[in-house]
Design an enzyme around this catalytic site. Structure first.
Site, mmCIF file in Angstrom:
data_model
loop_
_atom_site.group_PDB
_atom_site.id
_atom_site.type_symbol
_atom_site.label_atom_id
_atom_site.label_comp_id
_atom_site.label_asym_id
_atom_site.label_seq_id
_atom_site.Cartn_x
_atom_site.Cartn_y
_atom_site.Cartn_z
ATOM 1 N N ARG A 148 48.453 -21.399 38.618
ATOM 2 C CA ARG A 148 49.796 -21.562 39.007
ATOM 3 C C ARG A 148 49.625 -22.598 40.284
ATOM 4 O O ARG A 148 49.391 -21.936 41.347
ATOM 5 C CB ARG A 148 50.519 -20.469 39.267
ATOM 6 C CG ARG A 148 50.603 -19.537 37.697
ATOM 7 C CD ARG A 148 51.329 -18.533 38.115
ATOM 8 N NE ARG A 148 51.340 -17.532 36.830
ATOM 9 C CZ ARG A 148 51.808 -17.921 35.593
ATOM 10 N NH1 ARG A 148 52.615 -18.797 35.186
ATOM 11 N NH2 ARG A 148 51.603 -16.727 34.412
ATOM 12 N N ARG A 169 18.263 -25.863 14.218
ATOM 13 C CA ARG A 169 18.606 -25.181 12.886
ATOM 14 C C ARG A 169 19.868 -25.341 12.664
ATOM 15 O O ARG A 169 20.698 -25.230 13.228
ATOM 16 C CB ARG A 169 17.996 -23.934 13.012
ATOM 17 C CG ARG A 169 18.466 -23.138 11.637
ATOM 18 C CD ARG A 169 17.859 -21.645 11.739
ATOM 19 N NE ARG A 169 16.435 -21.618 11.725
ATOM 20 C CZ ARG A 169 15.378 -20.679 12.006
ATOM 21 N NH1 ARG A 169 16.267 -19.486 12.285
ATOM 22 N NH2 ARG A 169 14.247 -20.742 11.952
ATOM 23 N N HIS A 199 30.622 -10.591 -0.447
ATOM 24 C CA HIS A 199 31.757 -9.996 -0.608
ATOM 25 C C HIS A 199 32.190 -9.575 0.618
ATOM 26 O O HIS A 199 33.245 -9.019 0.877
ATOM 27 C CB HIS A 199 31.662 -8.568 -1.714
ATOM 28 C CG HIS A 199 31.698 -9.166 -3.259
ATOM 29 N ND1 HIS A 199 30.555 -9.901 -3.490
ATOM 30 C CD2 HIS A 199 32.723 -9.365 -4.026
ATOM 31 C CE1 HIS A 199 30.905 -10.203 -4.895
ATOM 32 N NE2 HIS A 199 32.374 -9.528 -5.014
ATOM 33 N N ARG A 252 57.727 -9.702 28.787
ATOM 34 C CA ARG A 252 58.719 -9.561 29.513
ATOM 35 C C ARG A 252 59.790 -9.883 29.070
ATOM 36 O O ARG A 252 61.053 -9.008 29.387
ATOM 37 C CB ARG A 252 58.243 -10.281 30.809
ATOM 38 C CG ARG A 252 59.218 -9.667 31.980
ATOM 39 C CD ARG A 252 58.830 -10.359 33.398
ATOM 40 N NE ARG A 252 57.491 -9.744 33.910
ATOM 41 C CZ ARG A 252 56.212 -10.475 33.872
ATOM 42 N NH1 ARG A 252 56.295 -11.882 33.531
ATOM 43 N NH2 ARG A 252 55.278 -10.006 34.154
ATOM 44 N N SER A 288 55.369 -24.555 32.629
ATOM 45 C CA SER A 288 54.416 -25.633 32.752
ATOM 46 C C SER A 288 54.939 -26.900 32.027
ATOM 47 O O SER A 288 54.983 -27.863 32.476
ATOM 48 C CB SER A 288 52.970 -25.327 31.857
ATOM 49 O OG SER A 288 52.323 -24.158 32.753
ATOM 50 N N SER A 317 51.034 -19.891 24.599
ATOM 51 C CA SER A 317 51.713 -18.662 25.263
ATOM 52 C C SER A 317 51.542 -17.302 24.264
ATOM 53 O O SER A 317 52.022 -17.628 23.061
ATOM 54 C CB SER A 317 53.202 -18.683 25.391
ATOM 55 O OG SER A 317 53.931 -17.647 25.609
ATOM 56 N N GLN A 353 33.515 -18.137 -0.718
ATOM 57 C CA GLN A 353 34.176 -17.874 -1.980
ATOM 58 C C GLN A 353 35.207 -18.957 -2.126
ATOM 59 O O GLN A 353 35.317 -19.733 -1.492
ATOM 60 C CB GLN A 353 34.341 -16.521 -2.313
ATOM 61 C CG GLN A 353 33.176 -15.473 -2.139
ATOM 62 C CD GLN A 353 33.686 -14.171 -2.313
ATOM 63 O OE1 GLN A 353 34.775 -13.686 -2.156
ATOM 64 N NE2 GLN A 353 32.570 -13.101 -2.567
ATOM 65 N N ASP A 388 53.237 -14.782 24.253
ATOM 66 C CA ASP A 388 54.556 -13.970 24.147
ATOM 67 C C ASP A 388 55.131 -14.655 22.914
ATOM 68 O O ASP A 388 56.119 -14.007 22.203
ATOM 69 C CB ASP A 388 55.559 -14.144 25.103
ATOM 70 C CG ASP A 388 54.686 -13.639 26.603
ATOM 71 O OD1 ASP A 388 54.007 -12.520 26.024
ATOM 72 O OD2 ASP A 388 55.180 -13.852 27.413
ATOM 73 N N HIS A 443 45.731 -7.268 30.252
ATOM 74 C CA HIS A 443 45.106 -8.489 30.073
ATOM 75 C C HIS A 443 44.051 -8.428 28.627
ATOM 76 O O HIS A 443 43.633 -9.398 28.593
ATOM 77 C CB HIS A 443 44.477 -8.910 31.352
ATOM 78 C CG HIS A 443 45.692 -9.552 32.350
ATOM 79 N ND1 HIS A 443 46.408 -8.672 33.105
ATOM 80 C CD2 HIS A 443 45.980 -10.877 32.594
ATOM 81 C CE1 HIS A 443 47.187 -9.335 33.674
ATOM 82 N NE2 HIS A 443 46.966 -10.613 33.318
#
Length: 989
Positions: free
Chosen positions: A283, A765, A864, A405, A316, A359, A772, A361, A493
């Site tokens: 920020r 490699r 499977h 929030r 932002s 986000s 499937q 949220d 978090h």
């Protein structure tokens, strides 16, 4: 040699009635390099020889200039022409001549006619041919004494006349819109094409004029941001741009220097599986000040950057749009202070902003989902599943606090997915006066029914209807009052961490690619867009409007206008909240329907097991029981019904903990009702079923069709029946999504991440991973996109030798560029039915042989394991959504019959009646019972839930042999995947 006509003619005819002139013209064209491919003489003919021959021709000779295509060096230094299908840039026979590296050839028909002909010398015939050797051709014409006529047309070099007097022109341009080609090597040796000094200068100029884009991740981090950085970087490079990383969010713009760094293709390899953002986020207080934005403007102009792709939340994106509005003033101020030149000012006087919503949220309006939201939800349900085990062991209650929030999306969806008893979210606050009593009633009722654990989800922004905060401690105290041993778990978090789920990888990738396109298509008059997903389609929304609407939600909550706040969320939010109540709260008897409307509903699992069968069965059962219906499970598929009459009534406690259980608790197999239709009808009549929900894959779809087709013989099948697609292959017609497919993709992404890590550790490699899907390439295409596979092989796009050669070339080039660095594991994704010849083992063997010690290959077959164990969050949420829709469909269809006063009791039971001798449906009133649209497949088309009659799908939209629908709705995934892997670059260059 002359090549195809740029007049776009497939052939042209030259006609004469003079035998000597005919022979002279034939000799003329053969000297130019044409070859005779067919001849015809009227006196010696067969029916076959008449094909394509004019009726008035005495003789015809067809001359062809063969298509130019790539040649390869054979033994002894000889050059052999490659098969056209294996040449560089080959697309198909239908597109021959449109590819930049092949030409279609041209045919000239020389005709000797028996009719008198009048030649118009003032308007002679004229045709233009392409040649890559214009100088050699001109010399040849002079050598044979042909007339050279200067051209007045830009694209035409010169013209001549053939012996018949027709004007033949020649050009170095293959078509009217192409570039000039002056060497046959362009076609014969695409990689050997000699570049002129002019082309090198042009490239240098184009390097200087490339669009420069900066990518920023700002605000709170979210899983999937790295996938967005990768997509923007590689798409930008593919489209000819330079892409810069702005480190530490807007701080990088303000500080400049090493915090603005150009990204190369290999810099973003291996990012799909990494959580957070490798370019950092922060920020930035300085950017909120005008002087900070002025400094950011200077740093951008100094680096030639005038486009920003910002991945972050509404704060932002708001800052980015403000930056764009101020840009003209800021750059003008820099010019006035002599910090930039006039040329820099003119070049960068406009700023382009494109937003990506990152986000957890999921709080942005105008989009159905934000980058990181489903990964966070995945983390929540994983942790709550762990908590469930200890809660049940000790008969405890847990209060789980989740983020959100100002938005309750995480709280709501986690409540549905974890089978929570109660949730608290800001959009639907409980009453200040009685929320504690309501919570006690719900939890005690569930305990009385036999539940050993209690789960309450609390969003961190939870409030009551008077805007008073509801804390986890308060909720705990209420539960303690009713005697529950209660614990609080704040996930914090942890919700932001870990690898992104399959959906977030997909979302960030396709949105990142579209962000680059939006930058290139932007003009100063176009408002800054934010890339969104609506109805499963990537769309561009005005950034300012989306942010403003998002802030309106918070304002509505503060104004206590909670209905408006709910409406401003995405269209499914309110429905999902009601769905949660129907399986958690409405079991109190308040939603019971009248006894006359109560139904017997059967549920059966058909086909291969998937992880979402049990969650769907749980929701259908709880929703139906809350209304007073009875629910019956048909155990072990139709085989269990036919052989043993295996039917069991389900109760609340039987299914309450099936929300996180994979497999099938009632059993499933591939048996069909056609094995013994009469016995199936007998048991349907015995239990008086009023509706049937068939959950499964293509076999479930087939079973529904068979039951629908048997209605004429067995009236009991006139009940409403619904197929709920649940298969990892996602191959059921009528839907773009099947339950279980998301769990499979999450399992595959984790599996491929582990395989790539092994490949990276081995440095040299490559793994070929077989997935499937049957003859449906959905799983392979999606998995290839979200795992960063170099190549994906699917049944819809046949494999040939050229494809494999291109992919090995890409693999070789990638190894050279990686130079043994970390995060360089490479995989190919191969569908199990992609090819009978180019199998997984053969592809791996070809790669190993081509490596010649530089790299090696291995196969990896998850088998499977792909079905997954515990269902994913998306599968749990959609299982709830679709199962309730199925129940509502059955209720509505029965209501029309049971409450029709014009029907007798027998007619209600039969669900049809005779109207003047015509058999008529009691549901639709149509004259055909079979077409009453009560045998349907529920599906998701975009974001809309649809009900499509099974007969319509079976007859019009099904590939019966390949066991899938005809609509390949995932084709765009292959294009994006090829673009970001470099495969598309190989094919275009």
């Amino acid at each position: 040699m002359p090549e195809p006509s740029i007049s776009d003619l497939s052939f042209t005819s030259f006609v004469t009635n003079d035998d000597n002139l005919f022979e002279e013209t034939f000799n003329f064209y053969t000297k130019l390099g044409f070859h005779a491919t067919r001849s015809y003489v009227k006196d010696n003919r067969s029916d076959f020889e008449l094909t394509g021959i004019s009726t008035d021709s005495i003789k015809e000779i067809w001359l062809e200039s063969f298509p130019l295509s790539e040649v390869v060096e054979a033994s002894g230094g000889r050059e052999l022409r490659k098969p056209l299908q294996e040449s560089v840039g080959y697309e198909s026979e239908a597109l021959l001549g449109y590819s930049p590296y092949q030409s279609g050839g041209v045919v000239i028909k020389l005709r000797l006619s028996n009719h008198d002909l009048e030649k118009n010398n003032d308007l002679p015939g004229e045709v233009t041919f392409f040649t890559a050797s214009i100088d050699k051709l001109k010399a040849k014409l002079i050598e044979i004494g042909a007339e050279i006529i200067p051209s007045k047309i830009d694209l035409v070099e010169f013209s001549t006349r053939d012996p018949m007097g027709d004007v033949i022109s020649f050009s170095s341009y293959p078509s009217l819109n192409s570039k000039k080609i002056t060497s046959p090597d362009f076609f014969l040796h695409p990689k050997k094409e000699v570049r002129s000094e002019e082309s090198i200068v042009e490239q240098v100029k184009s390097e200087e004029g490339k669009k420069k884009i900066a990518i920023i991740t700002s605000g709170g981090d979210a899983p999937g941001m790295n996938a967005a950085v990768r997509a923007v970087t590689r798409a930008g490079i593919f489209y000819g741009c330079k892409v810069y990383a702005c480190y530490e969010g807007y701080t990088g713009l303000v500080k400049g220097g090493d915090m603005l760094k150009e990204l190369q293709w290999q810099d973003v390899r291996g990012l799909l599986s990494i959580g957070g953002t490798i370019i950092g986020t922060a920020r930035c207080k300085e950017f909120r000040e005008r002087w900070g934005r002025l400094q950011a403007c200077y740093n951008m102009v100094s680096n030639g950057i005038d486009a920003l792709v910002v991945c972050g939340g509404d704060g932002s994106l708001t800052g980015a749009d403000l930056f764009r509005k101020e840009w003209p003033e800021l750059i003008k101020e820099l010019l006035g202070e002599d910090k930039i030149t006039k040329e820099q000012y003119e070049t960068h006087r406009n700023l382009t902003i494109v937003g990506l919503v990152g986000s957890i949220d999921n709080d942005m309006c105008g989009t159905d989902s934000t980058i990181g939201a489903y990964s966070s939800l995945e983390r929540i349900i994983e942790l709550v599943d762990y908590i469930d085990a200890t809660a049940a062991s000790h008969s405890r209650a847990f209060v789980v606090e989740v983020m959100g929030r100002h938005c309750g999306w995480l709280g709501l969806m986690s409540g549905i997915a974890t089978g929570a008893d109660y949730i608290f979210i800001p959009e639907r606050p409980p009453s200040e006066s009685n929320w504690k009593d309501d919570l006690k009633k719900v939890c005690l009722r569930h305990r009385e029914k036999g539940r050993r654990k209690t789960t309450v989800i609390v969003a961190e922004g939870a409030i009551d209807d008077q805007l008073n905060p509801i804390t986890s401690e308060e909720v705990k105290d209420v539960l303690v009052e009713i005697g529950l041993d209660t614990r609080i778990t704040r996930l914090g978090h942890v919700q932001r961490g870990g690898a992104p789920c399959a959906f977030d990888r997909f979302l960030a990738t396709v949105q990142g690619v579209d962000a680059v396109r939006a930058v290139l298509e932007s003009t100063p008059a176009i408002p800054s867009p934010v890339i969104s997903i609506l109805e499963n389609k990537i769309v561009r929304q005005p950034l300012v409007e989306s942010v403003a609407q998002t802030k309106t939600v918070s304002a509505a909550i503060e104004a206590k206008d909670f209905d408006k706040a709910l409406q401003l969320r995405d269209q499914e939010f309110a429905t999902s909240y009601e769905n949660f109540l129907s399986v958690s709260k409405y079991d109190d008897g308040s939603y019971l329907v009248p006894e006359s409307s109560r139904l017997n509903i059967a549920i059966i699992h058909v086909g291969a097991p998937t992880s979402a069968l049990n969650p769907a069965t749980r929701v259908a059962t709880l929703n139906s029981l809350a209304k007073g219906h009875r629910v019956f499970a048909i155990r072990n598929g139709f085989a269990g019904l036919i052989r043993h009459g295996a039917v069991r009534e389900l109760n609340w406690i039987d299914v309450e903990d099936w929300h996180n259980t994979g497999g099938s608790e009632i059993g499933t197999n591939r048996s069909l009702p056609s094995d013994d239709m009469g016995t199936v009808a007998y048991y349907f009549q015995q239990y008086k079923f009023d509706g049937l929900i068939i959950i499964g894959g293509f076999e479930a779809f087939t079973a529904l069709y068979e039951l629908d087709a048997a209605r004429a013989q067995y009236p009991i099948f006139n009940i409403p029946m619904c197929c709920l697609p649940a298969t990892v292959s996602n191959n059921v017609p009528g839907t773009e999504y099947s339950l279980g497919s998301d769990t499979c993709l999450n399992t595959l992404s984790g599996y491929c991440d582990a395989v790539k890590q092994s490949a990276s550790a081995s440095r040299r490699r490559t793994f070929v991973v077989e997935v499937q899907g049957g003859y449906s390439g959905y799983l392979a295409s999606y998995a290839g996109l979200i795992t960063g596979a170099l190549a994906v092989y699917t049944p819809e796009n046949p494999i040939n030798l050229q494809t494999v050669q291109e992919d090995i070339e890409l693999l070789t080039r990638t190894y050279e560029e990686d130079d043994g660095k970390n995060r360089s594991g490479k995989i190919f994704i191969h569908n199990e039915k992609a090819s009978k010849v180019y199998t997984t083992d053969l592809i791996a063997a070809i790669i190993g042989e081509a490596g010649k010690g530089r790299f090696e290959s291995r196969t990896a077959v998850p088998g499977h394991v792909q079905q997954g164990k515990s269902p994913s969050s998306i599968d749990r949420v959609n299982a709830c959504r679709l199962a309730i829709k199925c129940c509502n469909f059955i209720e509505d269809a029965n209501f029309q019959v049971k409450h029709n006063a014009n029907l007798s009791a027998d007619e209600r039971h039969l669900r049809f009646f005779y109207d003047d001798g015509v058999k008529t449906s009691a549901v639709s009133g149509k004259s055909s019972v079979i077409d009453d649209n009560t045998s349907v497949v529920i599906g998701i088309q975009g974001s809309e839930v649809t009900f499509t009659p099974v007969k319509q799908l079976w007859e019009n939209e099904t590939h019966h042999k390949w066991r899938k629908g005809k609509n390949v709705h995932w084709e765009q995934l292959n294009i994006v995947s090829d673009l970001l892997s470099g495969r598309l670059s190989i094919r275009t260059t």
